[in-house]
Design a protein around this motif. Structure first.
Motif, PDB file in Angstrom:
ATOM      1  N   ALA A  57      42.249  46.879  37.396  1.00  0.00           N
ATOM      2  CA  ALA A  57      41.807  45.494  37.586  1.00  0.00           C
ATOM      3  C   ALA A  57      40.705  45.222  36.572  1.00  0.00           C
ATOM      4  O   ALA A  57      40.122  46.152  36.005  1.00  0.00           O
ATOM      5  CB  ALA A  57      41.301  45.287  39.004  1.00  0.00           C
TER       6      ALA A  57
ATOM      7  N   ARG B  55      34.170  41.740  35.422  1.00  0.00           N
ATOM      8  CA  ARG B  55      33.286  41.154  34.418  1.00  0.00           C
ATOM      9  C   ARG B  55      31.973  40.729  35.064  1.00  0.00           C
ATOM     10  O   ARG B  55      31.835  39.588  35.496  1.00  0.00           O
ATOM     11  CB  ARG B  55      33.937  39.942  33.778  1.00  0.00           C
ATOM     12  CG  ARG B  55      35.111  40.268  32.900  1.00  0.00           C
ATOM     13  CD  ARG B  55      35.573  39.040  32.122  1.00  0.00           C
ATOM     14  NE  ARG B  55      36.818  39.320  31.458  1.00  0.00           N
ATOM     15  CZ  ARG B  55      37.957  38.707  31.713  1.00  0.00           C
ATOM     16  NH1 ARG B  55      38.013  37.739  32.601  1.00  0.00           N
ATOM     17  NH2 ARG B  55      39.055  39.028  31.071  1.00  0.00           N
TER      18      ARG B  55
ATOM     19  N   ASP C 228      32.853  38.625  38.220  1.00  0.00           N
ATOM     20  CA  ASP C 228      34.231  38.164  38.321  1.00  0.00           C
ATOM     21  C   ASP C 228      35.180  39.352  38.318  1.00  0.00           C
ATOM     22  O   ASP C 228      34.962  40.328  37.584  1.00  0.00           O
ATOM     23  CB  ASP C 228      34.588  37.251  37.141  1.00  0.00           C
ATOM     24  CG  ASP C 228      33.844  35.931  37.183  1.00  0.00           C
ATOM     25  OD1 ASP C 228      33.757  35.335  38.266  1.00  0.00           O
ATOM     26  OD2 ASP C 228      33.341  35.504  36.129  1.00  0.00           O
ATOM     27  N   VAL C 229      36.230  39.249  39.119  1.00  0.00           N
ATOM     28  CA  VAL C 229      37.277  40.274  39.169  1.00  0.00           C
ATOM     29  C   VAL C 229      38.628  39.566  39.138  1.00  0.00           C
ATOM     30  O   VAL C 229      38.825  38.557  39.824  1.00  0.00           O
ATOM     31  CB  VAL C 229      37.174  41.126  40.453  1.00  0.00           C
ATOM     32  CG1 VAL C 229      38.437  41.948  40.672  1.00  0.00           C
ATOM     33  CG2 VAL C 229      35.965  42.040  40.394  1.00  0.00           C
ATOM     34  N   HIS C 230      39.542  40.114  38.346  1.00  0.00           N
ATOM     35  CA  HIS C 230      40.939  39.651  38.318  1.00  0.00           C
ATOM     36  C   HIS C 230      41.794  40.831  38.754  1.00  0.00           C
ATOM     37  O   HIS C 230      41.774  41.888  38.124  1.00  0.00           O
ATOM     38  CB  HIS C 230      41.345  39.209  36.922  1.00  0.00           C
ATOM     39  CG  HIS C 230      40.598  38.004  36.455  1.00  0.00           C
ATOM     40  ND1 HIS C 230      40.896  37.346  35.298  1.00  0.00           N
ATOM     41  CD2 HIS C 230      39.567  37.311  36.985  1.00  0.00           C
ATOM     42  CE1 HIS C 230      40.087  36.323  35.130  1.00  0.00           C
ATOM     43  NE2 HIS C 230      39.264  36.297  36.143  1.00  0.00           N
ATOM     44  N   THR C 231      42.535  40.606  39.836  1.00  0.00           N
ATOM     45  CA  THR C 231      43.411  41.656  40.345  1.00  0.00           C
ATOM     46  C   THR C 231      44.594  41.030  41.070  1.00  0.00           C
ATOM     47  O   THR C 231      44.427  40.057  41.804  1.00  0.00           O
ATOM     48  CB  THR C 231      42.658  42.628  41.288  1.00  0.00           C
ATOM     49  OG1 THR C 231      43.548  43.668  41.694  1.00  0.00           O
ATOM     50  CG2 THR C 231      42.090  41.943  42.507  1.00  0.00           C
TER      51      THR C 231
ATOM     52  N   LEU D  46      44.982  37.319  41.351  1.00  0.00           N
ATOM     53  CA  LEU D  46      43.911  36.573  42.017  1.00  0.00           C
ATOM     54  C   LEU D  46      42.608  36.698  41.230  1.00  0.00           C
ATOM     55  O   LEU D  46      42.360  37.708  40.568  1.00  0.00           O
ATOM     56  CB  LEU D  46      43.684  37.101  43.438  1.00  0.00           C
ATOM     57  CG  LEU D  46      44.868  36.985  44.386  1.00  0.00           C
ATOM     58  CD1 LEU D  46      44.587  37.732  45.678  1.00  0.00           C
ATOM     59  CD2 LEU D  46      45.180  35.524  44.672  1.00  0.00           C
ATOM     60  N   ARG D  47      41.774  35.649  41.342  1.00  0.00           N
ATOM     61  CA  ARG D  47      40.447  35.661  40.717  1.00  0.00           C
ATOM     62  C   ARG D  47      39.391  35.638  41.812  1.00  0.00           C
ATOM     63  O   ARG D  47      39.381  34.735  42.657  1.00  0.00           O
ATOM     64  CB  ARG D  47      40.254  34.430  39.830  1.00  0.00           C
ATOM     65  CG  ARG D  47      41.144  34.398  38.619  1.00  0.00           C
ATOM     66  CD  ARG D  47      40.981  33.104  37.818  1.00  0.00           C
ATOM     67  NE  ARG D  47      41.374  31.953  38.629  1.00  0.00           N
ATOM     68  CZ  ARG D  47      40.561  30.959  39.011  1.00  0.00           C
ATOM     69  NH1 ARG D  47      39.304  30.950  38.648  1.00  0.00           N
ATOM     70  NH2 ARG D  47      41.005  29.952  39.748  1.00  0.00           N
ATOM     71  N   TYR D  48      38.520  36.623  41.784  1.00  0.00           N
ATOM     72  CA  TYR D  48      37.405  36.690  42.732  1.00  0.00           C
ATOM     73  C   TYR D  48      36.109  36.460  41.963  1.00  0.00           C
ATOM     74  O   TYR D  48      35.979  36.885  40.812  1.00  0.00           O
ATOM     75  CB  TYR D  48      37.335  38.061  43.410  1.00  0.00           C
ATOM     76  CG  TYR D  48      38.435  38.286  44.416  1.00  0.00           C
ATOM     77  CD1 TYR D  48      38.296  37.849  45.723  1.00  0.00           C
ATOM     78  CD2 TYR D  48      39.611  38.923  44.050  1.00  0.00           C
ATOM     79  CE1 TYR D  48      39.311  38.057  46.650  1.00  0.00           C
ATOM     80  CE2 TYR D  48      40.629  39.133  44.963  1.00  0.00           C
ATOM     81  CZ  TYR D  48      40.466  38.688  46.260  1.00  0.00           C
ATOM     82  OH  TYR D  48      41.472  38.893  47.177  1.00  0.00           O
ATOM     83  N   ARG D  49      35.146  35.821  42.634  1.00  0.00           N
ATOM     84  CA  ARG D  49      33.823  35.646  42.046  1.00  0.00           C
ATOM     85  C   ARG D  49      32.782  35.834  43.144  1.00  0.00           C
ATOM     86  O   ARG D  49      32.871  35.245  44.216  1.00  0.00           O
ATOM     87  CB  ARG D  49      33.658  34.274  41.418  1.00  0.00           C
ATOM     88  CG  ARG D  49      32.212  34.017  40.933  1.00  0.00           C
ATOM     89  CD  ARG D  49      32.094  32.777  40.117  1.00  0.00           C
ATOM     90  NE  ARG D  49      32.572  33.108  38.767  1.00  0.00           N
ATOM     91  CZ  ARG D  49      32.665  32.221  37.791  1.00  0.00           C
ATOM     92  NH1 ARG D  49      32.345  30.964  37.994  1.00  0.00           N
ATOM     93  NH2 ARG D  49      33.080  32.598  36.599  1.00  0.00           N
TER      94      ARG D  49
ATOM     95  N   ARG E 248      37.701  33.105  46.210  1.00  0.00           N
ATOM     96  CA  ARG E 248      38.997  33.569  45.719  1.00  0.00           C
ATOM     97  C   ARG E 248      39.688  32.360  45.112  1.00  0.00           C
ATOM     98  O   ARG E 248      39.882  31.353  45.776  1.00  0.00           O
ATOM     99  CB  ARG E 248      39.855  34.136  46.860  1.00  0.00           C
ATOM    100  CG  ARG E 248      41.250  34.515  46.412  1.00  0.00           C
ATOM    101  CD  ARG E 248      42.213  34.918  47.531  1.00  0.00           C
ATOM    102  NE  ARG E 248      41.762  34.961  48.887  1.00  0.00           N
ATOM    103  CZ  ARG E 248      42.048  34.025  49.811  1.00  0.00           C
ATOM    104  NH1 ARG E 248      42.757  32.953  49.514  1.00  0.00           N
ATOM    105  NH2 ARG E 248      41.620  34.169  51.043  1.00  0.00           N
ATOM    106  N   ASP E 249      40.034  32.458  43.836  1.00  0.00           N
ATOM    107  CA  ASP E 249      40.692  31.365  43.124  1.00  0.00           C
ATOM    108  C   ASP E 249      39.941  30.047  43.287  1.00  0.00           C
ATOM    109  O   ASP E 249      40.528  28.988  43.484  1.00  0.00           O
ATOM    110  CB  ASP E 249      42.149  31.214  43.574  1.00  0.00           C
ATOM    111  CG  ASP E 249      43.001  32.399  43.138  1.00  0.00           C
ATOM    112  OD1 ASP E 249      42.655  33.051  42.131  1.00  0.00           O
ATOM    113  OD2 ASP E 249      44.017  32.679  43.807  1.00  0.00           O
TER     114      ASP E 249
END
Length: 160
Positions: A57, A60, A74-77, A80-83, A96-97
């Motif tokens: 994943a 950032r 930030d995480v992309h997995t 989906l985008r998590y912040r 999430r998104d």
């Protein structure tokens, strides 16, 4: 849900697991010195490796400077985008998104307290719980407002 958090800041490892949860693992590059202000030991994305349920994943973390927003992660997995972004001195908001799903707090000691939004479409999934917990444990939560941070800097400059 039962969540286990295994954080070893000096070694630069974090493992979040539990019954029914995907395993989230965050590792700081071997041999890199730990920064004392970040539980996982760094905010440099190039020095971090994140896996979610065994799949790579993207993580950032921002640099963490004057503004609360500068402490976001930030995480992309799995599409989906998590912040995770600070919203008070001790708490950070997880989205999430782009949709807020909860508020987390952690002082960097490997323990996380969570409060999930109960609105329509915001029921946390096991992935939400695992990723949010990992981010809060690895990077801590909360930050001072910019004006307080600036005041501290000015006070340090004029102090005898």
């Amino acid at each position: 849900m039962d969540v286990q958090i295994a954080l070893d800041g000096p070694a630069g490892t974090l493992l979040v697991s539990g019954t029914g949860l995907p395993v989230v693992e965050l590792v700081r590059a071997a041999g890199t010195p730990a920064d004392e202000h970040t539980p996982i030991g760094t905010r440099k994305a190039a020095l971090l490796t994140l896996t979610v349920d065994g799949a790579p994943a993207v993580v950032r973390p921002s640099r963490g400077r004057l503004l609360r927003r500068s402490y976001r992660v930030d995480v992309h997995t799995g599409g989906l985008r998590y912040r995770l972004v600070p919203c008070s001195h001790g708490e950070s908001r997880l989205s999430r998104d782009g949709r807020r799903i909860g508020t987390l707090s952690s002082s960097g000691d490997g323990r996380v307290t969570d409060e999930w939004d109960a609105g329509p479409g915001t029921v946390p999934t096991p992935l939400d719980l695992a990723v949010g917990t990992a981010l809060a444990a690895a990077f801590g939560t909360g930050a001072a407002p910019w004006w307080e941070t600036l005041g501290d800097i000015v006070a340090e400059l004029i102090a005898p």
